[in-house]
Design an enzyme around this catalytic site. Structure first.
Site, PDB file in Angstrom:
ATOM      1  NE  ARG A  88      -4.153  -1.814   1.744  1.00  0.00           N
ATOM      2  CZ  ARG A  88      -4.112  -2.895   2.511  1.00  0.00           C
ATOM      3  NH1 ARG A  88      -3.210  -2.996   3.463  1.00  0.00           N
ATOM      4  NH2 ARG A  88      -4.968  -3.855   2.324  1.00  0.00           N
TER       5      ARG A  88
ATOM      6  CE  LYS B  89      -0.001  13.816 -14.699  1.00  0.00           C
ATOM      7  NZ  LYS B  89      -0.787  13.875 -15.939  1.00  0.00           N
TER       8      LYS B  89
ATOM      9  CD  GLU C 101       6.863  18.117 -22.011  1.00  0.00           C
ATOM     10  OE1 GLU C 101       6.351  19.029 -21.332  1.00  0.00           O
ATOM     11  OE2 GLU C 101       6.188  17.231 -22.574  1.00  0.00           O
TER      12      GLU C 101
ATOM     13  CE  LYS D 271       4.989  17.907 -13.807  1.00  0.00           C
ATOM     14  NZ  LYS D 271       5.178  16.671 -14.524  1.00  0.00           N
TER      15      LYS D 271
ATOM     16  CD  GLU E 243      -3.738  15.785 -15.035  1.00  0.00           C
ATOM     17  OE1 GLU E 243      -4.172  14.650 -15.239  1.00  0.00           O
ATOM     18  OE2 GLU E 243      -2.640  16.182 -15.429  1.00  0.00           O
TER      19      GLU E 243
ATOM     20  NE  ARG F 234       0.016  17.398 -12.273  1.00  0.00           N
ATOM     21  CZ  ARG F 234       0.642  16.531 -11.507  1.00  0.00           C
ATOM     22  NH1 ARG F 234       0.341  16.429 -10.245  1.00  0.00           N
ATOM     23  NH2 ARG F 234       1.570  15.747 -12.008  1.00  0.00           N
TER      24      ARG F 234
ATOM     25  CG  ASN G  54      -2.416  18.510 -19.796  1.00  0.00           C
ATOM     26  OD1 ASN G  54      -1.435  17.794 -19.667  1.00  0.00           O
ATOM     27  ND2 ASN G  54      -3.529  18.318 -19.114  1.00  0.00           N
TER      28      ASN G  54
ATOM     29  CG  HIS H 132       0.807  17.742 -23.312  1.00  0.00           C
ATOM     30  ND1 HIS H 132       1.616  18.860 -23.234  1.00  0.00           N
ATOM     31  CD2 HIS H 132       1.537  16.719 -22.790  1.00  0.00           C
ATOM     32  CE1 HIS H 132       2.771  18.517 -22.678  1.00  0.00           C
ATOM     33  NE2 HIS H 132       2.748  17.227 -22.402  1.00  0.00           N
TER      34      HIS H 132
ATOM     35  CG  HIS I   6      -1.643  13.384 -25.550  1.00  0.00           C
ATOM     36  ND1 HIS I   6      -2.220  13.826 -24.383  1.00  0.00           N
ATOM     37  CD2 HIS I   6      -0.434  12.910 -25.203  1.00  0.00           C
ATOM     38  CE1 HIS I   6      -1.378  13.621 -23.379  1.00  0.00           C
ATOM     39  NE2 HIS I   6      -0.284  13.077 -23.859  1.00  0.00           N
TER      40      HIS I   6
ATOM     41  CG  HIS J 195       5.642  13.112 -24.665  1.00  0.00           C
ATOM     42  ND1 HIS J 195       4.283  13.006 -24.857  1.00  0.00           N
ATOM     43  CD2 HIS J 195       5.823  13.989 -23.652  1.00  0.00           C
ATOM     44  CE1 HIS J 195       3.662  13.797 -23.988  1.00  0.00           C
ATOM     45  NE2 HIS J 195       4.570  14.403 -23.251  1.00  0.00           N
TER      46      HIS J 195
HETATM   47  N1  NAD Z   1       4.673  10.785 -15.042  1.00  0.00           N
HETATM   48  C1  NAD Z   1       4.646  11.878 -15.755  1.00  0.00           C
HETATM   49  O1  NAD Z   1       4.240  12.945 -15.286  1.00  0.00           O
HETATM   50  C2  NAD Z   1       5.154  11.824 -17.162  1.00  0.00           C
HETATM   51  C3  NAD Z   1       5.333  13.012 -17.892  1.00  0.00           C
HETATM   52  C4  NAD Z   1       5.871  12.916 -19.184  1.00  0.00           C
HETATM   53  C5  NAD Z   1       6.203  11.672 -19.707  1.00  0.00           C
HETATM   54  N2  NAD Z   1       5.990  10.543 -18.974  1.00  0.00           N
HETATM   55  C6  NAD Z   1       6.348   9.217 -19.481  1.00  0.00           C
HETATM   56  O2  NAD Z   1       7.763   9.192 -19.703  1.00  0.00           O
HETATM   57  C7  NAD Z   1       8.030   8.222 -20.720  1.00  0.00           C
HETATM   58  C8  NAD Z   1       9.040   8.809 -21.682  1.00  0.00           C
HETATM   59  O3  NAD Z   1      10.222   9.105 -20.972  1.00  0.00           O
HETATM   60  P1  NAD Z   1      11.633   9.252 -21.705  1.00  0.00           P
HETATM   61  O4  NAD Z   1      11.496  10.160 -22.851  1.00  0.00           O
HETATM   62  O5  NAD Z   1      12.623   9.518 -20.654  1.00  0.00           O
HETATM   63  O6  NAD Z   1      11.827   7.811 -22.369  1.00  0.00           O
HETATM   64  P2  NAD Z   1      12.573   6.478 -21.885  1.00  0.00           P
HETATM   65  O7  NAD Z   1      12.458   6.280 -20.446  1.00  0.00           O
HETATM   66  O8  NAD Z   1      12.076   5.386 -22.769  1.00  0.00           O
HETATM   67  O9  NAD Z   1      14.095   6.793 -22.258  1.00  0.00           O
HETATM   68  C9  NAD Z   1      14.461   6.958 -23.611  1.00  0.00           C
HETATM   69  C10 NAD Z   1      15.679   6.077 -23.954  1.00  0.00           C
HETATM   70  O10 NAD Z   1      16.845   6.665 -23.395  1.00  0.00           O
HETATM   71  C11 NAD Z   1      17.575   5.692 -22.654  1.00  0.00           C
HETATM   72  N3  NAD Z   1      18.318   6.429 -21.640  1.00  0.00           N
HETATM   73  C12 NAD Z   1      17.896   6.894 -20.448  1.00  0.00           C
HETATM   74  N4  NAD Z   1      18.854   7.630 -19.875  1.00  0.00           N
HETATM   75  C13 NAD Z   1      19.900   7.641 -20.709  1.00  0.00           C
HETATM   76  C14 NAD Z   1      21.181   8.248 -20.687  1.00  0.00           C
HETATM   77  N5  NAD Z   1      21.553   9.059 -19.689  1.00  0.00           N
HETATM   78  N6  NAD Z   1      22.021   8.033 -21.736  1.00  0.00           N
HETATM   79  C15 NAD Z   1      21.638   7.262 -22.788  1.00  0.00           C
HETATM   80  N7  NAD Z   1      20.441   6.679 -22.877  1.00  0.00           N
HETATM   81  C16 NAD Z   1      19.581   6.856 -21.839  1.00  0.00           C
HETATM   82  C17 NAD Z   1      16.508   4.766 -22.143  1.00  0.00           C
HETATM   83  O11 NAD Z   1      17.065   3.531 -21.742  1.00  0.00           O
HETATM   84  C18 NAD Z   1      15.601   4.684 -23.370  1.00  0.00           C
HETATM   85  O12 NAD Z   1      16.129   3.771 -24.300  1.00  0.00           O
HETATM   86  C19 NAD Z   1       6.709   7.853 -21.338  1.00  0.00           C
HETATM   87  O13 NAD Z   1       6.315   6.588 -20.877  1.00  0.00           O
HETATM   88  C20 NAD Z   1       5.744   8.916 -20.824  1.00  0.00           C
HETATM   89  O14 NAD Z   1       4.423   8.430 -20.695  1.00  0.00           O
HETATM   90  C21 NAD Z   1       5.488  10.601 -17.712  1.00  0.00           C
END
Ligand code: NAD
Length: 365
Positions: free
Chosen positions: A121, A143, A185, A227, A237, A241, A245, A248, A252, A265
């Site tokens: 939990r 999130k 971003e 943020k 949200e 918040r 977006n 977005h 999206h 993204h």
């Molecule tokens: N929770 C939230 O508020 C929120 C907000 C925006 C995005 N997201 C989520 O985040 C995800 C996207 O995140 P992302 O863009 O970081 O993608 P990711 O986590 O897939 O990373 C992108 C690639 O970079 C690699 N990588 C990571 N760090 C590295 C480094 N220092 N050097 C070399 N390679 C490295 C990873 O292994 C991966 O192959 C999505 O799932 C999205 O839904 C969440």
């Protein structure tokens, strides 16, 4: 090192940002009150590139550290990976005082954070984001979640980290496209809240793109500050918040209409910001000069994948499925001026369809 406080009702946590601070991870965490080793959740790529620095710091202070490796990629942000993390937690006899260190990009942060939210939990976790997108966006705000076969991010929770450590030096091994994705971003944060960050980016964009330590730390810290301020006012949200977006809604829809294959993204959000700025200009809120200022900053980051071949009916269908387009009430975050936002309700579907088809032909390249 910069330290930003995220202040939520009943929960305050620090975000540490600096160049080379991964080697001080354990000291910082010990000072924040952790007195046992974490369970590190990461993937092979991140561990190979930066794991030694983190693990040797943690082991010096806390003793032996267990690591759970999960597969790399958005397609693994799923239930099977979550189960793998739970199994690692049970194997190491984790209890309610145990904590997770989520070491990687947004995928790792989301799934490891969700494991922390649900195991017994809820246990604590610390984010150690290693992509620019994760440092400026996903690691702050609480999130967490996984994808379902029915769609992205449909299963999740709000679970705030106990601390976030962002070492900008680890960004040096990221692909250029991933840097750009995070930078969009940061531009979004500037567009909705801070003309001073916008001016800074205009002056220092090349240094940020080259990951010059002072420039990138400043840009990351300012985006996190923005943020954090928004999330502090609205953790779950509601209206406030929603301003995060900006870009977005159309973003999206572009991701969905291309099955997440054409754009990162951040790139989709960049197109979405261009669309939202164009609508803001058309409604007479944003001046053409302000719209062009935003557009030219986005263009300086690099060439966005074009919108060629995208049918406006597919983008429109994706837009209507978006949860922000509740029951036909088309809501969008628009800019009444740079650094300001307004949430506009009741946009005419006919207007939006016409706008989209013009926009898609503008973006054909
Ligand atoms: N929770 C939230 O508020 C929120 C907000 C925006 C995005 N997201 C989520 O985040 C995800 C996207 O995140 P992302 O863009 O970081 O993608 P990711 O986590 O897939 O990373 C992108 C690639 O970079 C690699 N990588 C990571 N760090 C590295 C480094 N220092 N050097 C070399 N390679 C490295 C990873 O292994 C991966 O192959 C999505 O799932 C999205 O839904 C969440």
């Amino acid at each position: 090192m910069k330290r930003i406080k995220v202040e939520l009702p009943g929960h305050v946590y620090p975000v540490w940002i600096g160049n080379g601070i991964l080697s001080r991870a354990a000291d910082l965490m010990a000072r924040a009150g952790f007195d046992s080793p974490p369970l590190v959740v990461s993937n092979r790529r991140v561990l190979k590139l930066h794991g030694d620095v983190l693990l040797s710091s943690l082991e010096r202070t806390f003793g032996r550290v267990a690591v759970i490796r999960i597969p790399d990629g958005e397609e693994y942000k799923n239930h099977a990976t979550l189960q793998r993390i739970y199994e690692g937690l049970f194997r190491t006899r984790a209890d309610r005082h145990s904590w997770i260190a989520a070491f990687g990009g947004g995928v790792i942060g989301d799934v490891a954070g969700f494991a922390a939210a649900t195991f017994l939990r809820g246990i604590r976790y610390v984010g150690i984001p290693t992509t620019l997108l994760a440092q400026v966006d996903s690691s702050v705000g609480g999130k967490v979640g996984i994808n379902a076969p029915q769609g992205k991010n449909l299963i999740g929770a709000f679970h705030q980290p106990s601390a976030v450590l962002s070492d900008t030096a680890v960004l040096g091994t990221l692909a250029k496209r991933e840097i750009a994705s995070g930078l969009y971003e940061i531009i979004k944060c500037a567009a909705i809240r801070s003309t001073s960050l916008l001016s800074y980016l205009e002056r220092r964009l090349d240094q940020v793109l080259d990951l010059e330590p002072a420039a990138v730390s400043h840009a990351v810290a300012e985006a996190v500050r923005i943020k954090a301020e928004v999330v502090a006012r609205d953790e779950r949200e509601g209206e406030e918040r929603m301003i995060l977006n900006f870009g977005h809604t159309v973003g999206h829809a572009l991701e969905t209409a291309t099955a997440y294959r054409r754009f990162t993204h951040g790139e989709a959000v960049a197109w979405g910001m261009i669309a939202a700025a164009a609508i803001s200009c058309a409604r007479g809120n944003l001046t053409i000069e302000e719209g062009e200022r935003l557009l030219s900053l986005i263009e300086r980051v690099g060439r966005l994948p074009d919108l060629k071949g995208l049918a406006s009916k597919d983008v429109w269908a994706a837009l209507q499925r978006d949860k922000k387009f509740r029951s036909g009430d088309i809501r969008m975050v628009l800019l009444p001026g740079l650094g300001n936002t307004e949430i506009v309700r009741g946009l005419e579907p006919r207007y939006m369809r016409r706008f989209l088809s013009g926009f898609l032909s503008f973006g054909e390249g």
